[in-house]
Scaffold this motif. Structure first.
Motif, PDB file in Angstrom:
ATOM      1  N   ASP B 259      -3.506  -4.624 -10.895  1.00  0.00           N
ATOM      2  CA  ASP B 259      -3.505  -5.984 -10.355  1.00  0.00           C
ATOM      3  C   ASP B 259      -2.981  -7.021 -11.339  1.00  0.00           C
ATOM      4  O   ASP B 259      -2.172  -7.877 -10.969  1.00  0.00           O
ATOM      5  N   PRO B 260      -3.403  -6.978 -12.605  1.00  0.00           N
ATOM      6  CA  PRO B 260      -2.895  -7.991 -13.544  1.00  0.00           C
ATOM      7  C   PRO B 260      -1.376  -7.936 -13.683  1.00  0.00           C
ATOM      8  O   PRO B 260      -0.746  -8.943 -13.973  1.00  0.00           O
ATOM      9  N   LEU B 261      -0.793  -6.762 -13.460  1.00  0.00           N
ATOM     10  CA  LEU B 261       0.650  -6.635 -13.620  1.00  0.00           C
ATOM     11  C   LEU B 261       1.415  -7.137 -12.404  1.00  0.00           C
ATOM     12  O   LEU B 261       2.540  -7.610 -12.518  1.00  0.00           O
ATOM     13  N   VAL B 262       0.819  -6.993 -11.226  1.00  0.00           N
ATOM     14  CA  VAL B 262       1.585  -7.337 -10.019  1.00  0.00           C
ATOM     15  C   VAL B 262       0.963  -8.480  -9.230  1.00  0.00           C
ATOM     16  O   VAL B 262       1.235  -8.647  -8.054  1.00  0.00           O
ATOM     17  N   ASP B 263       0.127  -9.256  -9.870  1.00  0.00           N
ATOM     18  CA  ASP B 263      -0.517 -10.407  -9.215  1.00  0.00           C
ATOM     19  C   ASP B 263      -1.390 -10.027  -8.026  1.00  0.00           C
ATOM     20  O   ASP B 263      -1.398 -10.704  -7.006  1.00  0.00           O
ATOM     21  N   GLY B 264      -2.098  -8.934  -8.136  1.00  0.00           N
ATOM     22  CA  GLY B 264      -3.152  -8.640  -7.152  1.00  0.00           C
ATOM     23  C   GLY B 264      -2.678  -7.920  -5.912  1.00  0.00           C
ATOM     24  O   GLY B 264      -1.490  -7.707  -5.698  1.00  0.00           O
ATOM     25  N   GLY B 265      -3.643  -7.513  -5.098  1.00  0.00           N
ATOM     26  CA  GLY B 265      -3.319  -6.871  -3.828  1.00  0.00           C
ATOM     27  C   GLY B 265      -3.255  -5.359  -3.885  1.00  0.00           C
ATOM     28  O   GLY B 265      -3.114  -4.697  -2.859  1.00  0.00           O
ATOM     29  N   MET B 266      -3.350  -4.792  -5.098  1.00  0.00           N
ATOM     30  CA  MET B 266      -3.202  -3.344  -5.206  1.00  0.00           C
ATOM     31  C   MET B 266      -4.311  -2.587  -4.464  1.00  0.00           C
ATOM     32  O   MET B 266      -4.114  -1.475  -4.002  1.00  0.00           O
ATOM     33  N   ARG B 267      -5.464  -3.207  -4.355  1.00  0.00           N
ATOM     34  CA  ARG B 267      -6.571  -2.483  -3.758  1.00  0.00           C
ATOM     35  C   ARG B 267      -6.268  -2.083  -2.320  1.00  0.00           C
ATOM     36  O   ARG B 267      -6.614  -1.003  -1.883  1.00  0.00           O
ATOM     37  N   ASP B 268      -5.616  -2.987  -1.613  1.00  0.00           N
ATOM     38  CA  ASP B 268      -5.301  -2.671  -0.223  1.00  0.00           C
ATOM     39  C   ASP B 268      -4.043  -1.832  -0.100  1.00  0.00           C
ATOM     40  O   ASP B 268      -3.801  -1.200   0.915  1.00  0.00           O
ATOM     41  N   LEU B 269      -3.235  -1.860  -1.150  1.00  0.00           N
ATOM     42  CA  LEU B 269      -1.950  -1.191  -1.075  1.00  0.00           C
ATOM     43  C   LEU B 269      -2.033   0.264  -1.530  1.00  0.00           C
ATOM     44  O   LEU B 269      -1.362   1.140  -0.968  1.00  0.00           O
ATOM     45  N   ALA B 270      -2.886   0.505  -2.527  1.00  0.00           N
ATOM     46  CA  ALA B 270      -2.917   1.819  -3.186  1.00  0.00           C
ATOM     47  C   ALA B 270      -3.034   2.988  -2.201  1.00  0.00           C
ATOM     48  O   ALA B 270      -2.260   3.945  -2.301  1.00  0.00           O
ATOM     49  N   PRO B 271      -3.979   2.938  -1.227  1.00  0.00           N
ATOM     50  CA  PRO B 271      -4.115   4.105  -0.351  1.00  0.00           C
ATOM     51  C   PRO B 271      -2.835   4.427   0.389  1.00  0.00           C
ATOM     52  O   PRO B 271      -2.506   5.600   0.586  1.00  0.00           O
ATOM     53  N   PHE B 272      -2.078   3.387   0.750  1.00  0.00           N
ATOM     54  CA  PHE B 272      -0.893   3.635   1.563  1.00  0.00           C
ATOM     55  C   PHE B 272       0.273   4.127   0.708  1.00  0.00           C
ATOM     56  O   PHE B 272       1.123   4.878   1.173  1.00  0.00           O
ATOM     57  N   ILE B 273       0.304   3.669  -0.566  1.00  0.00           N
ATOM     58  CA  ILE B 273       1.327   4.218  -1.472  1.00  0.00           C
ATOM     59  C   ILE B 273       1.069   5.704  -1.669  1.00  0.00           C
ATOM     60  O   ILE B 273       1.976   6.535  -1.581  1.00  0.00           O
ATOM     61  N   ILE B 274      -0.209   6.048  -1.877  1.00  0.00           N
ATOM     62  CA  ILE B 274      -0.553   7.466  -2.036  1.00  0.00           C
ATOM     63  C   ILE B 274      -0.184   8.237  -0.776  1.00  0.00           C
ATOM     64  O   ILE B 274       0.403   9.321  -0.839  1.00  0.00           O
ATOM     65  N   LEU B 275      -0.484   7.637   0.377  1.00  0.00           N
ATOM     66  CA  LEU B 275      -0.173   8.284   1.645  1.00  0.00           C
ATOM     67  C   LEU B 275       1.325   8.596   1.750  1.00  0.00           C
ATOM     68  O   LEU B 275       1.730   9.707   2.089  1.00  0.00           O
ATOM     69  N   LEU B 276       2.142   7.578   1.394  1.00  0.00           N
ATOM     70  CA  LEU B 276       3.595   7.780   1.485  1.00  0.00           C
ATOM     71  C   LEU B 276       4.047   8.928   0.599  1.00  0.00           C
ATOM     72  O   LEU B 276       4.814   9.796   1.019  1.00  0.00           O
ATOM     73  N   ILE B 277       3.541   8.920  -0.642  1.00  0.00           N
ATOM     74  CA  ILE B 277       3.970   9.961  -1.589  1.00  0.00           C
ATOM     75  C   ILE B 277       3.574  11.338  -1.066  1.00  0.00           C
ATOM     76  O   ILE B 277       4.373  12.279  -1.058  1.00  0.00           O
ATOM     77  N   VAL B 278       2.333  11.447  -0.574  1.00  0.00           N
ATOM     78  CA  VAL B 278       1.868  12.749  -0.094  1.00  0.00           C
ATOM     79  C   VAL B 278       2.680  13.197   1.120  1.00  0.00           C
ATOM     80  O   VAL B 278       3.088  14.352   1.221  1.00  0.00           O
ATOM     81  N   LEU B 279       2.946  12.254   2.035  1.00  0.00           N
ATOM     82  CA  LEU B 279       3.665  12.639   3.248  1.00  0.00           C
ATOM     83  C   LEU B 279       5.073  13.118   2.951  1.00  0.00           C
ATOM     84  O   LEU B 279       5.615  13.975   3.649  1.00  0.00           O
ATOM     85  N   ILE B 280       5.676  12.559   1.874  1.00  0.00           N
ATOM     86  CA  ILE B 280       7.024  13.012   1.528  1.00  0.00           C
ATOM     87  C   ILE B 280       6.996  14.470   1.089  1.00  0.00           C
ATOM     88  O   ILE B 280       7.814  15.282   1.502  1.00  0.00           O
ATOM     89  N   PHE B 281       5.985  14.803   0.271  1.00  0.00           N
ATOM     90  CA  PHE B 281       5.998  16.161  -0.285  1.00  0.00           C
ATOM     91  C   PHE B 281       5.224  17.169   0.554  1.00  0.00           C
ATOM     92  O   PHE B 281       5.522  18.353   0.550  1.00  0.00           O
TER      93      PHE B 281
END
Lengths: 262, 295
Positions: B259-281
């Motif tokens: 969050d400090p690096l990207v000005d917040g919001g990671m908490r809601d974003l993280a699960p979906f980033i993980i989802l995308l990565i998993v779905l690709i592989f």
């Protein structure tokens, strides 16, 4: 015990697949139903077991009676509870369950009373299954899967088996083994059987009575031993011409004779 | 060091709730291939009902919890019997869209019935915290989350693996028509499936709103649970029970350190980033079924 009277089956209300079929299975009998692809054999079994309802099909004329009661409007689970167990084409096992779980599903509808002894009974008929009881059934060989499906139906305390091509895709030796077991089950448990087969030889050898189906109609019926002697059956279903001798291609005409039944 | 441990344990507690809610997705998907987009709304609706029982009607908390779970069960039954019943034989996509619409409908009801303010749920667990070995502090509610979800998931696992209804559910999810042909009452199995899913959703709702407050926007937790279900594999119950806590931990850690690096919001974003990565592989999820093919 099972009686079809003038049954007509339609899919989607319009497509007529079975036209006015009457047949009968008596207590303790094995009855075989022969016919080419698309003749309507499987549809008849589905009409009896109620699976037709899941495919938007319906018995539009006539009726199916089992032990004196009409069953053609019942749901498939109710028909199974009444004692008709359908062993479907293509070995429809629950592939993610183990062998034993598969067998146990057959006993769910009857509660707990006889489950254990029935399970032992299945393992005596199919000793092979006892050795793989914990394995995931999807990875079994075709023959073992066929045994699981028949065993699962046996767990449901059936009075009548509907067997849809138990020989499909199996090696000849295995086919013989399975039919021998089926005959033993028929003899020892008194379970009647309605058998649909492409393999006419083994079907007629195992059954008491036979019906021949073509284009949704019954064109011939009789005692299996009589049917085996019938010239047309011999030529079209058993692949023989003169008694027991195979035909050489040299004698064959360039076109094959096509029998018109009616 | 202590901080990391705190994040991990908080994430674990949240993640367990994701698992609890995701059980509903997986059960429904397994039995009928329907992806139930209304799950999140059901979670929060049950929390609102719980709020009304306790704060507005003054029913004692334990009874109110039971009533809220019963409400969940009833809702599941009604959805299966009166809504899905009419759609048997229709394309699966139509049913999935219907659940999406039903989700919006429920959110509308929540807006009308309880307004758009964030309501604070009745206190379930005593406030306060304990310190473990001087490195991590835990408040009681997080510990309670862990224990309760563990107990609920265990009860469910026993039910699913040891009872006849559980076996019938497994068989139905493998092959509906074959299940009917061996005498399993498939419609009853569907009803039980929906009832259990909605009960777990209600339990998740009561727990999660205890820390987040009750507001219809919290329904988005349903999408996070869906991400858990997809990453774990839509057919795999063990998968989601493992992935839920993992996802919770990753969510809290990324919130704390990214969050400090990207000005917040990671908490809601993280699960979906993980989802995308998993779905690709692994499109069928980490523990999902790949079709059994004999060679």
């Amino acid at each position: 015990m099972l009686e079809l009277v003038n049954v007509e089956v339609r899919y989607h209300e319009v497509i007529l697949v079975i036209r006015g079929i009457s047949l009968e299975v008596q207590q303790g009998q094995i009855v075989s139903l022969l016919g080419a692809n698309g003749a309507g054999k499987t549809t008849i079994l589905k009409a009896i077991s109620g699976i037709l309802h899941h495919e938007d099909g319906k018995v539009s004329e006539g009726f199916v009676k089992f032990e004196g009661k009409r069953i053609d409007r019942l749901e498939s689970y109710a028909i199974a509870e009444a004692g008709i167990l359908h062993v479907m084409e293509g070995r429809r096992i629950f592939e993610h369950l183990s062998v034993e779980e598969n067998l146990l599903t057959g006993a769910i509808m009857h509660g707990n009373v006889r489950t254990h002894s029935d399970l032992e009974k299945v393992y005596t008929y199919f000793p092979k299954l006892a050795t793989v009881r914990k394995r995931t059934s999807g990875y079994l060989s075709g023959g073992e899967q066929q045994m699981v499906v028949i065993g699962r139906a046996l767990m449901g305390q059936p009075k009548l088996f509907l067997l849809d091509e138990p020989s499909l895709g199996l090696a000849p030796l295995l086919i013989k083994e399975i039919f021998d077991i089926l005959k033993t089950i028929n003899r020892d448990e008194g379970i009647s059987m309605l058998l649909v087969e492409q393999n006419a030889r083994i079907a007629l050898d195992s059954s008491n009575y036979g019906y021949v189906l073509e284009n949704g109609r019954i064109v011939l019926d009789g005692l299996s031993d009589k049917l085996k002697q019938n010239e047309d059956i011999k030529e079209f279903y058993l692949g023989l011409s003169e008694l027991g001798s195979r035909r050489s291609y040299r004698d064959f005409k360039h076109y094959s004779r096509r029998k018109r039944w009616l | 060091m202590g901080k990391i441990l705190n994040y991990i344990i908080a994430g674990l507690a949240n993640g367990c709730i994701y698992s609890l809610i995701a059980i509903g997705f997986v059960l429904i998907y397994k039995s009928s291939s329907i992806l139930n987009f209304a799950q999140g709304a059901i979670v929060i609706l049950s929390a609102f009902v719980f709020y009304s029982f306790t704060i507005q009607l003054g029913i004692p908390i334990v009874i109110a919890i039971l009533l809220a779970l019963a409400f969940g069960a009833l809702l599941g039954f009604v959805i299966e019997r009166f809504i899905l019943d009419r759609l048997i034989g229709q394309p699966i996509l139509a049913i999935i869209i219907l659940t999406l619409a039903f989700s919006e409908f429920l959110k509308g009801i929540m807006n009308l019935g309880w307004g758009t303010d964030i309501l604070s749920a009745p206190q379930l667990f005593p406030r306060g915290n304990i310190t473990i070995l001087n490195i991590a502090t835990l408040d009681y509610s997080r510990i309670a989350f862990l224990v309760i979800t563990f107990v609920l998931i265990s009860i469910f696992a026993i039910f699913y693996n040891k009872t006849k209804i559980g076996l019938a559910m497994k068989a139905t999810s493998d092959d509906t028509i074959a299940a009917g042909s061996v005498g399993i009452r498939v419609r009853r199995v569907f009803a039980v499936t929906w009832i259990i899913s909605c009960i777990t959703a209600a339990a998740g709702g009561i727990l999660v709103t205890n820390v987040m407050g009750i507001h219809y926007k919290v329904a988005e937790i349903g999408y996070k649970a869906m991400a858990v279900a997809l990453v774990g594999g839509l057919q795999s119950l063990p998968g989601i029970i493992i992935i839920g806590p993992v996802m919770g931990i990753l969510e809290f850690l990324s919130a704390a350190y990214l969050d400090p690096l990207v000005d917040g919001g990671m908490r809601d974003l993280a699960p979906f980033i993980i989802l995308l990565i998993v779905l690709i592989f692994r499109p069928s999820g980490i523990f999902g079924w790949e079709r059994i093919e004999r060679i």
